[in-house]
Write an enzyme that holds these catalytic residues in place. Structure first.
Site, PDB file in Angstrom:
ATOM      1  N   SER A  95       0.825  -1.202   0.000  1.00  0.00           N
ATOM      2  CA  SER A  95       0.000   0.000   0.000  1.00  0.00           C
ATOM      3  C   SER A  95       0.867   1.263   0.000  1.00  0.00           C
ATOM      4  CB  SER A  95      -0.975  -0.053   1.183  1.00  0.00           C
ATOM      5  OG  SER A  95      -2.015   0.869   1.034  1.00  0.00           O
ATOM      6  N   ASP A 224      -9.529  -5.230  -4.685  1.00  0.00           N
ATOM      7  CA  ASP A 224      -8.991  -4.251  -3.736  1.00  0.00           C
ATOM      8  C   ASP A 224      -9.933  -3.048  -3.693  1.00  0.00           C
ATOM      9  OD1 ASP A 224      -7.493  -2.227  -2.437  1.00  0.00           O
ATOM     10  OD2 ASP A 224      -5.607  -3.155  -3.074  1.00  0.00           O
ATOM     11  N   HIS A 253      -7.522  -5.769  -0.339  1.00  0.00           N
ATOM     12  CA  HIS A 253      -6.346  -4.915  -0.134  1.00  0.00           C
ATOM     13  C   HIS A 253      -5.376  -5.536   0.878  1.00  0.00           C
ATOM     14  CE1 HIS A 253      -4.025  -1.261  -0.199  1.00  0.00           C
ATOM     15  NE2 HIS A 253      -4.154  -1.106   1.105  1.00  0.00           N
TER      16      HIS A 253
END
Length: 273
Positions: A95, A224, A253
């Site tokens: 991320s 995601d 995610h």
């Protein structure tokens, strides 16, 4: 606790276990190095040296009022890599940490980095701009800012549901994973978390992606809900000189936690390739 003090006096906490080729793990917002437990233990037991730091303002690192931007994050990593004398390292970012990885490798990685991995990562750029019309409207990130600034404890609890895909039909909800996300988030500083939203949403990593020569693996869940694959991973792979893409139908995610066995196996194959 293991810490280094970087140029502006900020203390950066890190874990450093084992010997062998180093793998450095870069966590997502608003978490800490603890988010990599499943990967750290797996690769430690495979004979690697595993390192995970807490980004400034996050986890057990100190909480300065300033420096919550990608250039400073990458410079902090450069100081850590120098202090630990890391060479031939593999840098793995999830991320926001994926943005940190590609900025670090592009600006500071020469002679120290063997490979990089971007997992569910924010590059090239998330926010909607004239040059990125299909991006996410700024109002969405303003909402995350409002939740972080005004009711962080509840907002963070709620955020775990889409983060791990627990709002999907048939999802097996792990309360432990949700609680651990919340625990990590609440360890960090509210201002650092607030400022980091701009860093992860508005930083443009296009030139970083284009400039990196080392092999880069892009791993992204096709479901995601936080960092949508078509806006990020699917674009990043087209900008990399030496990139490989693995996309995962249905994965969320937070797939390094919910799908650790699959992610670890694919990571190991890339590292050994």
């Amino acid at each position: 606790m293991s810490k280094i003090t970087v140029k502006d006096g900020t203390e950066i906490y890190y874990k450093d276990w084992g010997t062998g080729q180093p793998i450095v793990f870069h966590h997502g917002w608003p978490l800490s190095g603890d988010d990599w437990d499943a990967q750290m233990m797996f690769f430690l037991n495979k004979g690697f040296r595993v390192i995970a730091h807490d980004r400034r303002g996050h986890g057990r690192s100190s909480q300065p009022p300033n420096g919550h931007d990608m250039d400073t994050y990458a410079a902090d990593v450069a100081e850590l890599a120098k202090a630990l004398d890391l060479k031939n390292a593999i840098h793995v970012g999830h991320s926001t940490g994926g943005g940190e990885v590609i900025r670090y490798v592009a600006k500071h990685g020469a002679g120290r980095v063997a490979k990089a991995v971007l997992i569910s990562a924010v590059p090239p750029i998330m926010v909607q701009t004239p040059n990125n019309p299909e991006g996410i409207p700024l109002s969405v990130f303003d909402g995350i800012r409002e939740g972080t600034a005004t009711n962080r404890a509840q907002f963070f609890q709620d955020f775990t549901i889409p983060f791990y895909g627990y709002n999907r039909e048939g999802a097996k909800i792990s309360q432990g994973i949700r609680d651990n996300w919340w625990r990590q988030g609440m360890m960090g500083g509210a201002k650092a978390h607030y400022d980091c939203i701009k860093a992860f949403s508005e930083t443009d990593f296009t030139e970083d992606l284009k400039s990196v020569d080392v092999p880069v693996l892009v791993m992204h869940g096709e479901d995601d809900q936080i960092v949508p694959f078509p806006l990020t991973g699917q674009k990043s792979i087209k900008l990399l000189k030496n990139g490989k893409l693995i996309s995962y139908p249905g994965f969320p995610h937070g797939m390094p936690a919910t799908e650790a066995a699959r992610i670890n196996a694919d990571l190991l194959e890339f590292i050994k390739s």
